[in-house]
Design a protein around this motif. Sequence first.
Motif, PDB file in Angstrom:
ATOM      1  N   PHE A 145     -28.633  38.458  -8.015  1.00 26.15           N
ATOM      2  CA  PHE A 145     -28.348  37.698  -9.388  1.00 26.15           C
ATOM      3  C   PHE A 145     -26.874  37.889  -9.450  1.00 26.15           C
ATOM      4  N   PHE A 146     -26.098  39.038  -9.046  1.00 25.34           N
ATOM      5  CA  PHE A 146     -25.012  39.198  -9.172  1.00 25.34           C
ATOM      6  C   PHE A 146     -24.029  38.268  -8.335  1.00 25.34           C
ATOM      7  N   MET A 147     -24.657  37.865  -7.208  1.00 29.40           N
ATOM      8  CA  MET A 147     -23.875  36.678  -6.467  1.00 29.40           C
ATOM      9  C   MET A 147     -23.931  35.331  -7.207  1.00 29.40           C
ATOM     10  N   ARG A 148     -25.016  35.282  -7.446  1.00 28.60           N
ATOM     11  CA  ARG A 148     -25.331  33.716  -8.682  1.00 28.60           C
ATOM     12  C   ARG A 148     -24.347  33.787  -9.602  1.00 28.60           C
ATOM     13  N   LYS A 149     -24.285  34.817 -10.370  1.00 29.78           N
ATOM     14  CA  LYS A 149     -23.414  35.042 -11.533  1.00 29.78           C
ATOM     15  C   LYS A 149     -21.982  34.935 -11.120  1.00 29.78           C
ATOM     16  N   LEU A 150     -21.590  35.316 -10.081  1.00 30.72           N
ATOM     17  CA  LEU A 150     -20.191  35.209  -9.584  1.00 30.72           C
ATOM     18  C   LEU A 150     -19.905  33.758  -9.670  1.00 30.72           C
ATOM     19  N   TRP A 151     -20.713  33.089  -8.941  1.00 28.50           N
ATOM     20  CA  TRP A 151     -20.514  31.568  -8.829  1.00 28.50           C
ATOM     21  C   TRP A 151     -20.523  30.801  -9.857  1.00 28.50           C
ATOM     22  N   PHE A 152     -21.311  31.236 -10.974  1.00 22.62           N
ATOM     23  CA  PHE A 152     -21.313  30.616 -12.437  1.00 22.62           C
ATOM     24  C   PHE A 152     -19.806  30.950 -12.745  1.00 22.62           C
ATOM     25  N   ALA A 153     -19.120  32.185 -12.734  1.00 18.35           N
ATOM     26  CA  ALA A 153     -17.895  32.223 -13.551  1.00 18.35           C
ATOM     27  C   ALA A 153     -16.841  31.833 -12.619  1.00 18.35           C
ATOM     28  N   HIS A 154     -17.045  31.802 -11.207  1.00 20.82           N
ATOM     29  CA  HIS A 154     -15.604  31.455 -10.415  1.00 20.82           C
ATOM     30  C   HIS A 154     -15.255  30.118 -10.545  1.00 20.82           C
ATOM     31  N   LEU A 155     -15.892  29.052 -10.939  1.00 18.26           N
ATOM     32  CA  LEU A 155     -15.451  27.536 -10.854  1.00 18.26           C
ATOM     33  C   LEU A 155     -15.548  27.124 -12.370  1.00 18.26           C
ATOM     34  N   ALA A 156     -16.047  27.879 -13.487  1.00 18.48           N
ATOM     35  CA  ALA A 156     -16.310  27.411 -14.803  1.00 18.48           C
ATOM     36  C   ALA A 156     -15.066  27.080 -15.374  1.00 18.48           C
ATOM     37  N   ARG A 157     -14.954  25.670 -16.116  1.00 21.35           N
ATOM     38  CA  ARG A 157     -13.825  25.482 -16.970  1.00 21.35           C
ATOM     39  C   ARG A 157     -14.569  25.683 -18.494  1.00 21.35           C
ATOM     40  N   ALA A 158     -15.950  25.537 -18.650  1.00 19.21           N
ATOM     41  CA  ALA A 158     -16.305  25.745 -19.889  1.00 19.21           C
ATOM     42  C   ALA A 158     -18.124  25.857 -19.836  1.00 19.21           C
ATOM     43  N   GLN A 194     -14.081  37.383 -20.485  1.00 19.70           N
ATOM     44  CA  GLN A 194     -13.334  36.424 -21.251  1.00 19.70           C
ATOM     45  C   GLN A 194     -12.462  37.618 -22.213  1.00 19.70           C
ATOM     46  N   GLN A 195     -13.239  38.499 -22.643  1.00 11.90           N
ATOM     47  CA  GLN A 195     -12.672  39.457 -23.700  1.00 11.90           C
ATOM     48  C   GLN A 195     -11.872  40.317 -22.978  1.00 11.90           C
ATOM     49  N   THR A 196     -12.173  40.880 -21.818  1.00 12.24           N
ATOM     50  CA  THR A 196     -11.191  41.967 -21.148  1.00 12.24           C
ATOM     51  C   THR A 196     -10.142  41.160 -20.247  1.00 12.24           C
ATOM     52  N   GLY A 197      -9.849  39.902 -20.292  1.00  9.83           N
ATOM     53  CA  GLY A 197      -9.084  39.289 -19.528  1.00  9.83           C
ATOM     54  C   GLY A 197      -9.148  39.290 -18.001  1.00  9.83           C
ATOM     55  N   LYS A 198     -10.294  39.201 -17.590  1.00  8.54           N
ATOM     56  CA  LYS A 198     -10.692  39.685 -16.225  1.00  8.54           C
ATOM     57  C   LYS A 198     -10.599  38.070 -15.396  1.00  8.54           C
ATOM     58  N   LEU A 199     -10.824  37.053 -16.331  1.00  9.97           N
ATOM     59  CA  LEU A 199     -10.708  35.800 -15.684  1.00  9.97           C
ATOM     60  C   LEU A 199      -9.424  35.297 -15.283  1.00  9.97           C
ATOM     61  N   ASP A 200      -9.309  34.470 -14.070  1.00 10.35           N
ATOM     62  CA  ASP A 200      -7.912  34.125 -13.662  1.00 10.35           C
ATOM     63  C   ASP A 200      -7.626  32.894 -14.613  1.00 10.35           C
ATOM     64  N   ARG A 201      -8.639  32.348 -15.412  1.00 10.51           N
ATOM     65  CA  ARG A 201      -8.363  31.078 -16.255  1.00 10.51           C
ATOM     66  C   ARG A 201      -9.455  31.127 -17.260  1.00 10.51           C
ATOM     67  N   PRO A 202      -9.040  30.560 -18.554  1.00 10.27           N
ATOM     68  CA  PRO A 202      -9.906  30.787 -19.676  1.00 10.27           C
ATOM     69  C   PRO A 202     -11.169  29.624 -19.576  1.00 10.27           C
ATOM     70  N   ILE A 203     -12.311  30.043 -20.171  1.00  9.64           N
ATOM     71  CA  ILE A 203     -13.454  29.390 -20.084  1.00  9.64           C
ATOM     72  C   ILE A 203     -13.651  29.215 -21.666  1.00  9.64           C
ATOM     73  N   LEU A 204     -13.766  27.775 -21.759  1.00  9.36           N
ATOM     74  CA  LEU A 204     -14.303  27.552 -23.066  1.00  9.36           C
ATOM     75  C   LEU A 204     -15.864  27.764 -23.556  1.00  9.36           C
ATOM     76  N   GLY A 223     -10.993  20.890 -25.706  1.00  6.54           N
ATOM     77  CA  GLY A 223     -10.663  22.147 -24.977  1.00  6.54           C
ATOM     78  C   GLY A 223     -10.467  21.947 -23.573  1.00  6.54           C
ATOM     79  N   LEU A 224     -10.781  20.705 -23.100  1.00  7.75           N
ATOM     80  CA  LEU A 224     -10.641  20.440 -21.299  1.00  7.75           C
ATOM     81  C   LEU A 224      -9.547  19.827 -21.382  1.00  7.75           C
TER      82      LEU A 224
END
Length: 276
Positions: A155-168, A189-199, A247-248
């Motif tokens: 599951f954690f690898m799947r969730k990584l790929w959800f977040a990895h490329l997401a713009r929204a 998003q809250q902790t600022g751990k993403l390299d780019r924001p996600i809408l 947003g995009l």
Amino acid sequence: MNDQSSKAGKKGTPAPDDGPMLAYRNPTFIDSDDARPLRILAEYLAPLHAFEQQRVHDTIVFFGSARIVPGGPFGRYYDEARELARLITEWSMSTEGPEHRRIICSGGGPGIMEAANRGARDAGGRTVGLNIGLPQEQRPNPYITPGLSFEFHYFFMRKLWFAHLARALVVFPGGFGTLDEMTEILTLQQTGKLDRPILILLYGTAYWKEIINFDALVKHGMISPEDLSLFEYADDPQTAFDLLKAGLMMYAMQPETHELPSISKSRNPQKPSGTA
């Protein structure tokens, strides 16, 4: 060496007694506990290779229940997820062509996931499915683009790929899985751990306000008032599309690169900004 042995050698098919099997071709070892790190790494590298080959850099992720079906109690959400995915894909293709950059991504299964992939397919666009093996034998839906359908064990690898490329992220009504995926993205998003924001859009205001009392979390000091700005609500495909498009558009002028985004920023306060 006799003639028969010579011919076998030339064919490159050594007899079983000729030597040990290569470790990475040994299914007993690959499926063992000791090889778990290799299997985890494979669930990162295989999608990475495919996304690089097919130039997939930005995704619009749809979360939602696998139990929602057309004509059911929540059937309108299936129809509206399909329509929203179609609108997004048509817009992306109209501005970027067949190799459009903003690609619909789902968990690859039935319900809302199927609706999202189906809507993108309706528009003639590419679409990604990140399926997970479950006891209920969830199978990938038939609307995912060939070559962009992936099967995960972890599951954690799947969730990584959800977040990895997401713009929204568009979150339709769902249960434990949807809540898990949504709150993970909100936390990143809250902790600022993403390299780019996600809408982030929560689709179905009444449902989400009944399921999660965000105002109570603020009241009891569990989140900050400004955390409520991490997401917006939408209740129909056109409104959701307009919010996503607005947003995009801030990313529209960014040139396409061949590099995938970083999943996490370094947050070591003892080092100056910009250091590793």
